[in-house]
Write an enzyme that holds these catalytic residues in place. Sequence first.
Site, PDB file in Angstrom:
ATOM      1  N   GLY A 176       0.793  -1.223   0.000  1.00 58.73           N
ATOM      2  CA  GLY A 176       0.000   0.000   0.000  1.00 58.73           C
ATOM      3  C   GLY A 176       0.820   1.265   0.000  1.00 58.73           C
ATOM      4  N   ASP A 232      -5.090  -7.952  -7.568  1.00 60.55           N
ATOM      5  CA  ASP A 232      -4.877  -7.583  -6.186  1.00 60.55           C
ATOM      6  C   ASP A 232      -3.653  -6.700  -6.064  1.00 60.55           C
ATOM      7  OD1 ASP A 232      -7.042  -9.149  -5.223  1.00 60.55           O
ATOM      8  OD2 ASP A 232      -5.814 -10.909  -5.673  1.00 60.55           O
ATOM      9  N   LEU A 233      -3.868  -5.551  -5.522  1.00 60.43           N
ATOM     10  CA  LEU A 233      -2.816  -4.556  -5.363  1.00 60.43           C
ATOM     11  C   LEU A 233      -1.577  -5.153  -4.717  1.00 60.43           C
ATOM     12  CD1 LEU A 233      -1.893  -1.586  -5.351  1.00 60.43           C
ATOM     13  CD2 LEU A 233      -2.944  -1.404  -3.094  1.00 60.43           C
ATOM     14  N   ASP A 234      -0.438  -5.010  -5.361  1.00 62.27           N
ATOM     15  CA  ASP A 234       0.844  -5.453  -4.804  1.00 62.27           C
ATOM     16  C   ASP A 234       0.868  -6.950  -4.515  1.00 62.27           C
ATOM     17  OD1 ASP A 234       1.408  -2.768  -4.891  1.00 62.27           O
ATOM     18  OD2 ASP A 234       1.041  -2.440  -2.773  1.00 62.27           O
ATOM     19  N   GLU A 235       0.007  -7.704  -5.189  1.00 62.90           N
ATOM     20  CA  GLU A 235      -0.082  -9.129  -4.895  1.00 62.90           C
ATOM     21  C   GLU A 235       0.321 -10.004  -6.083  1.00 62.90           C
ATOM     22  OE1 GLU A 235      -0.682 -10.607  -2.115  1.00 62.90           O
ATOM     23  OE2 GLU A 235      -1.579  -9.084  -0.838  1.00 62.90           O
TER      24      GLU A 235
END
Lengths: 278, 278, 278, 278
Positions: free
Chosen positions: A196, A221-224
């Site tokens: 994040g 998925d953010l940063d995933e």
Amino acid sequence: MEKRARVLIDCKDAKGLVYNISKVFYDRGLNIDNNREFVDKEHKRFFMRTIVSGIFDIEELLAELHAITPKEAHIRVIEPKDKKIVLMVTKESHALGDILIRHADGELGAKIECVIGNHNTLRELVERFDIPFFHVPAEGLSREKHEAKVMECIDRYSFDYIVLAKYMRILTSTFVKVYDQKIINIHHSFLPAFIGANPYKQAYERGVKIIGATAHYVTNDLDEGPIIAQDVIPVNHRLSWKDMQRAGRDGEKIVLSRALALVLHDRVFVNGNKTVIF
Amino acid sequence: MEKRARVLIDCKDAKGLVYNISKVFYDRGLNIDNNREFVDKEHKRFFMRTIVSGIFDIEELLAELHAITPKEAHIRVIEPKDKKIVLMVTKESHALGDILIRHADGELGAKIECVIGNHNTLRELVERFDIPFFHVPAEGLSREKHEAKVMECIDRYSFDYIVLAKYMRILTSTFVKVYDQKIINIHHSFLPAFIGANPYKQAYERGVKIIGATAHYVTNDLDEGPIIAQDVIPVNHRLSWKDMQRAGRDGEKIVLSRALALVLHDRVFVNGNKTVIF
Amino acid sequence: MEKRARVLIDCKDAKGLVYNISKVFYDRGLNIDNNREFVDKEHKRFFMRTIVSGIFDIEELLAELHAITPKEAHIRVIEPKDKKIVLMVTKESHALGDILIRHADGELGAKIECVIGNHNTLRELVERFDIPFFHVPAEGLSREKHEAKVMECIDRYSFDYIVLAKYMRILTSTFVKVYDQKIINIHHSFLPAFIGANPYKQAYERGVKIIGATAHYVTNDLDEGPIIAQDVIPVNHRLSWKDMQRAGRDGEKIVLSRALALVLHDRVFVNGNKTVIF
Amino acid sequence: MEKRARVLIDCKDAKGLVYNISKVFYDRGLNIDNNREFVDKEHKRFFMRTIVSGIFDIEELLAELHAITPKEAHIRVIEPKDKKIVLMVTKESHALGDILIRHADGELGAKIECVIGNHNTLRELVERFDIPFFHVPAEGLSREKHEAKVMECIDRYSFDYIVLAKYMRILTSTFVKVYDQKIINIHHSFLPAFIGANPYKQAYERGVKIIGATAHYVTNDLDEGPIIAQDVIPVNHRLSWKDMQRAGRDGEKIVLSRALALVLHDRVFVNGNKTVIF
């Protein structure tokens, strides 16, 4: 005429794959200049990257390889040549600059088609290298509207990858789906730590002794997404979070450039949410 | 009965090697659990390490593999089991201790047959682990005489490797020849920097910002044998050479243990004065 | 008017130095924003770097500090502002490029006055950034003659440091003496390993598992000056020496830029053939 | 009689602290053998660690230092000598073993009073070193009851620190409060990534390219205490999570031993949820 190609195979594991594949190469009289394999035992999946040289027709080779591998096999035969990329940036110049220098030097392994900035800050730097820069401001636009403008801009070009060189906006799942496995991002932390916003501030507040950077494919998925490369930099109590941010930039740009080189040389397989890297 | 073996092949490079070797495995119905290859293009040399499982006779498999590889091929088929080692030490306990703890834990992948010390300092530590310790003092003896006594001592045991765990004496070329490619040493510097005596003092005096450790096979030339593993530790102007020595010990023991694990799992090929590591 | 300065003191060690120096700051009502000290016990030498802020006259402060320190004390009071540098290059763009990007970004902490190339290869890159580039070819000239031309070129500028950003020629002792403690070089090895020409080839031939880069002050002895920063990159048997060279470039540019930042922020003391870095 | 002591001061920042403190040392004729300071600007907190030598009475020196520092100042004057520790373990031997070897060598800087195991697995190893081992099983006991038994056991000893050398149970806040700032733990991940159980499995599943280890003070919040030391180890797709666990052990033991050395030499200040390390 003699040529050279990267053969990339990704399929369900099965007995005799190495034998059957190497038989194809052998029967055609091809040289194996380099060969790497990996079997993911947990998911029973086989990965192979072979550099072959000799006289061959790509379509025929593909057909023969499909004939001796499981039906769902994903096979590519790629002649080495520069790929095409577009870059997306915000305000920070370090990751972009590193790529521009490599590009100017002919070392990047890709042609930069254009750079998109949601701010205009980096226009001057980009134009110094005679590369088109497009300012696509996001102010007053919904995320979807802004991305529509970005897509309008980049879709005029044909390209293999979108590189987010410190692009500080979150992409919608729609955008990500359109360019599936084509978006490479640099996240300014040692993922999955500090997912994040403002990871350096988070790192400072947690009092860690090492900070990091992570290059990964962008998925919903953010940063995933699948991680391609990571690196770390030691820090100590003397550093403010601004100092950490400054120190971290070197890591970010090097990790992004290293990941990009791997991707551009077809050395990375996506394996679920992970990568196999040869 | 089903078994598992490491197949190690090292020969002149030739067309069709991968195909011909995998054909042998395929025809016998063996599974390939793991496979790594490398071609040294400069010296036109092929290296392969394959883990196979299935029903097979080792002598028959060896014969078949020899039939399809160049005459001078060096081929081994090894069933995984603990190797046997002897250790040689002087006074420092860290590298020895690290190996003893792994040994006690069953994690080493080798049985320690005995420990030879040119000093008696480490007897107590070794005997805590119920391992024979022999004090072979060098005082008043020629190098040859001393080594003769060491050999008398270790040759009572059968062993695969001699591990010099901070053994601070130079071995004669006679000794090294007897145990060719069987002696592993840890040198307390980032070779080839600081060859010879007291590398930490040399490092301190040169004012380096990083120190290192190097595990290597011992050959005739002091500190010149094929390197197996290296690691480094950052230092700064605050450290005296004694501090560097202390800091360096962690690197030394970890590098030696890592190299030893590679060797004991048959992951290391010697390639001239270098190593190929899978 | 309130100002801020770096106070750098380097003198023979003596009792009461910290007390006497901090008394000067205290009596003048100055704030100590940051303070680092080091005593080299071997050479009985004291080093101190203090950031002070408050109302003061630099000459007066210098005089007071000289009054309470040993006669030979080297004391500087420096107001933080961008220094001036000239760059010397040959053909490789990576180290130069990294500095140019930081410069364009305002992050370098220095103004680049000009770039000298003994080849013309990098003119285009430098001129993209509107920085003067001078081609001073060495062909057909003695070393002395060539350097005379270089000096003619750079001495038109006032500058604090000469940065050799992969300048591939050896400097004469005459040149080095003129710019004593003002020349920063990046050497493409982990010094003192692989001194001299083509260190990557040397590293490849030695079969090392780690390569490195070293930034140092240039002194008379080739590759023997005080080391400012070093870093390393893991390598393996798969890399040719060209691959090592390519991989090593990232280390080189980052180490040079890191060393340069230390020097430009007056964080480096030269202590004989070593450095003290705060 | 001449002696040597570590003076540790931790207080609100104020003008003239360095001057006033160094004046105390100067007026008493003490030598400053080493001095480090740090001001946490965010929290306006001053930290200082000075090694002084000379003739002095500890109580008098403390009184003088309190007289010239803010009321709430935390000041310690400590004569260097071995501290006392107790260890808590479960089944894994590597972290314990590393500490035992250093202890046997006299290198640890502490006397191990006893080892508590919630399993009996490591008794043999501990008793090889003639150190008391107590098996305090947790089966069938509430967490509180089990800890009461542990406390009964360790409180027979006087000790400075409790070292959790891979103790795999969570401590209650009651226990933690009793031994505030006295419990050092090694967590087998690069915190804050992979908090909680089985971090190697988490790391494997996330597909990270680097794993780590973190030594920290234990506070109420699981894995959230002030970090003392961290280190990382590169991994790749070839490693199963068991392989990562194995590879990670070297990092764990080295990081724990390094953190322990820092703590035992009074080099660590706790600063809120962070540490200042000199």
